[in-house]
Write a protein that holds these residues in place. Structure first.
Motif, mmCIF file in Angstrom:
data_model
loop_
_atom_site.group_PDB
_atom_site.id
_atom_site.type_symbol
_atom_site.label_atom_id
_atom_site.label_comp_id
_atom_site.label_asym_id
_atom_site.label_seq_id
_atom_site.Cartn_x
_atom_site.Cartn_y
_atom_site.Cartn_z
ATOM 1 N N ASN A 4 0.817 -1.216 0.000
ATOM 2 C CA ASN A 4 0.000 0.000 0.000
ATOM 3 C C ASN A 4 0.850 1.264 0.000
ATOM 4 O O ASN A 4 0.336 2.349 -0.288
ATOM 5 N N ASN A 5 2.132 1.122 0.338
ATOM 6 C CA ASN A 5 3.021 2.281 0.408
ATOM 7 C C ASN A 5 4.118 2.217 -0.650
ATOM 8 O O ASN A 5 5.164 2.844 -0.505
ATOM 9 N N ASP A 6 3.855 1.462 -1.700
ATOM 10 C CA ASP A 6 4.803 1.350 -2.817
ATOM 11 C C ASP A 6 4.826 2.683 -3.569
ATOM 12 O O ASP A 6 3.810 3.134 -4.089
ATOM 13 N N THR A 7 5.991 3.311 -3.629
ATOM 14 C CA THR A 7 6.119 4.588 -4.344
ATOM 15 C C THR A 7 6.709 4.398 -5.746
ATOM 16 O O THR A 7 6.740 5.342 -6.535
ATOM 17 N N ILE A 8 7.175 3.206 -6.061
ATOM 18 C CA ILE A 8 7.794 2.937 -7.363
ATOM 19 C C ILE A 8 6.751 2.439 -8.362
ATOM 20 O O ILE A 8 6.655 2.928 -9.486
ATOM 21 N N THR A 9 5.968 1.438 -7.951
ATOM 22 C CA THR A 9 4.777 1.036 -8.707
ATOM 23 C C THR A 9 3.595 1.209 -7.743
ATOM 24 O O THR A 9 3.218 0.255 -7.056
ATOM 25 N N PRO A 10 3.050 2.412 -7.660
ATOM 26 C CA PRO A 10 2.044 2.734 -6.635
ATOM 27 C C PRO A 10 0.794 1.846 -6.711
ATOM 28 O O PRO A 10 0.583 1.128 -7.699
ATOM 29 N N PRO A 11 -0.041 1.877 -5.661
ATOM 30 C CA PRO A 11 -1.217 1.008 -5.596
ATOM 31 C C PRO A 11 -2.108 1.048 -6.836
ATOM 32 O O PRO A 11 -2.681 0.020 -7.210
ATOM 33 N N PHE A 12 -2.212 2.216 -7.495
ATOM 34 C CA PHE A 12 -3.089 2.272 -8.674
ATOM 35 C C PHE A 12 -2.596 1.343 -9.787
ATOM 36 O O PHE A 12 -3.381 0.884 -10.624
ATOM 37 N N VAL A 13 -1.285 1.031 -9.771
ATOM 38 C CA VAL A 13 -0.735 0.114 -10.777
ATOM 39 C C VAL A 13 -1.265 -1.296 -10.537
ATOM 40 O O VAL A 13 -1.667 -1.997 -11.474
ATOM 41 N N GLY A 14 -1.308 -1.707 -9.267
ATOM 42 C CA GLY A 14 -1.877 -3.006 -8.937
ATOM 43 C C GLY A 14 -3.336 -3.101 -9.350
ATOM 44 O O GLY A 14 -3.780 -4.124 -9.889
ATOM 45 N N ARG A 15 -4.075 -2.029 -9.113
ATOM 46 C CA ARG A 15 -5.507 -2.018 -9.493
ATOM 47 C C ARG A 15 -5.662 -2.117 -11.011
ATOM 48 O O ARG A 15 -6.578 -2.781 -11.510
ATOM 49 N N GLU A 16 -4.777 -1.475 -11.738
ATOM 50 C CA GLU A 16 -4.853 -1.508 -13.202
ATOM 51 C C GLU A 16 -4.528 -2.910 -13.726
ATOM 52 O O GLU A 16 -5.201 -3.411 -14.637
ATOM 53 N N PHE A 17 -3.511 -3.558 -13.152
ATOM 54 C CA PHE A 17 -3.224 -4.953 -13.516
ATOM 55 C C PHE A 17 -4.449 -5.824 -13.252
ATOM 56 O O PHE A 17 -4.810 -6.681 -14.067
ATOM 57 N N CYS A 34 3.875 -1.257 3.783
ATOM 58 C CA CYS A 34 4.708 -2.102 2.924
ATOM 59 C C CYS A 34 4.991 -1.360 1.626
ATOM 60 O O CYS A 34 4.101 -0.742 1.045
ATOM 61 N N GLY A 35 6.237 -1.443 1.174
ATOM 62 C CA GLY A 35 6.651 -0.751 -0.033
ATOM 63 C C GLY A 35 6.702 -1.652 -1.260
ATOM 64 O O GLY A 35 5.791 -2.428 -1.518
ATOM 65 N N HIS A 36 7.822 -1.570 -1.986
ATOM 66 C CA HIS A 36 7.941 -2.144 -3.329
ATOM 67 C C HIS A 36 8.350 -3.622 -3.328
ATOM 68 O O HIS A 36 8.286 -4.266 -4.366
ATOM 69 N N ALA A 37 8.770 -4.145 -2.185
ATOM 70 C CA ALA A 37 9.260 -5.532 -2.123
ATOM 71 C C ALA A 37 8.595 -6.266 -0.960
ATOM 72 O O ALA A 37 9.237 -6.562 0.048
ATOM 73 N N PRO A 38 7.290 -6.578 -1.075
ATOM 74 C CA PRO A 38 6.563 -7.193 0.046
ATOM 75 C C PRO A 38 7.176 -8.491 0.550
ATOM 76 O O PRO A 38 7.136 -8.780 1.740
ATOM 77 N N MET A 39 7.771 -9.286 -0.340
ATOM 78 C CA MET A 39 8.329 -10.580 0.098
ATOM 79 C C MET A 39 9.526 -10.385 1.014
ATOM 80 O O MET A 39 9.881 -11.272 1.786
#
Length: 253
Positions: A200-213, A228-233
């Motif tokens: 939810n705190n990814d600034t590189i591929t922000p949440p709207f990118v996940g929604r678009e996928f 959580c940022g860009h590398a959740p794992m």
């Protein structure tokens, strides 16, 4: 835990555990440490495979998303993997998407986390800034919600890469290739069950990118993880592994 890096022909990889293949593709500054918790959890149930992508070893003409996909495809063919659960983070997600669009026949499921392929914030017009350790440190910290996860070893690794002129040229080539290779109009061709795990705190591929996928890939489900940022794992491995396991178990023979 250290893993044995195997080599067959030109391909370097690690392979742990037995069962259906779970193949992990790392990002631009990815390393085995990015997947350590995931490997430890899933090697008890799957054959976990991590090819070491030659991000900075290919000639400049093939230093592209497409060139790296060809490397992955050659590796899969050589090893004879089938019914693959394919997972990619960041640039690795972009390579995974390109592969499944070109060679869907051996892929059973797809998982993307912080993937490029639609939109990504780069490191900025002034990046990579050679010789400025604090600048590189701050950029590395942007990968995470908790900046302390960008420890000295990670920052040192990125700093070393960005101080090498040829490596910098290749990083820029890969970044430009990722921007050019927008998959917006092709994603509806993906038929495999797809899991999207986003910080939810990814600034590189922000949440709207996940929604678009999620909107563009027909058979997809999307999960967000807070703080959580860009590398959740890496950042929230327990939550990431639980979401991934609950998804994969639905398709296990």
């Amino acid at each position: 835990m250290d893993y044995t890096v195997k080599q067959q022909d030109k391909y370097k990889f690690i392979e742990e555990g037995e069962g259906e293949p779970l193949l992990l593709l790392h990002g631009l500054f990815g390393a085995l440490s990015n997947f350590r918790d995931l490997i430890e959890f899933f090697k008890k149930k799957y054959r976990v495979i991590v090819p070491l992508l030659p991000l900075l070893e290919l000639d400049i003409f093939h230093t592209t998303v497409s060139g790296l996909e060809k490397h992955v495809n050659g590796f899969i063919d050589l090893r004879g993997y089938n019914n693959i659960h394919l997972l990619g983070n960041s640039l690795g997600g972009h390579i995974a998407l390109t592969h499944i669009l070109r060679h869907p026949e051996k892929i059973k499921t797809l998982t993307l986390t912080g993937s490029s392929g639609l939109f990504e914030n780069g490191m900025g017009d002034s990046y990579p800034k050679r010789g400025d350790y604090e600048y590189i440190k701050k950029k590395a910290q942007l990968t995470f919600y908790d900046p302390n996860l960008a420890d000295q070893a990670l920052v040192d690794e990125v700093f070393e890469i960005t101080n090498n002129r040829l490596k910098v040229i290749k990083i820029i080539a890969l970044a430009k290739s990722a921007i050019r290779s927008n998959l917006n109009e092709e994603l509806n061709q993906i038929k495999q069950p797809t899991l999207l795990i986003w910080g939810n705190n990814d600034t590189i591929t922000p949440p709207f990118v996940g929604r678009e996928f999620n909107k563009l890939i027909p058979n997809s489900e999307l999960y967000f993880i807070d703080k959580c940022g860009h590398a959740p794992m890496m950042e929230v491995p327990s939550e990431f592994n639980e979401i991934l396991y609950n998804f994969l178990v639905k398709f296990k023979v």
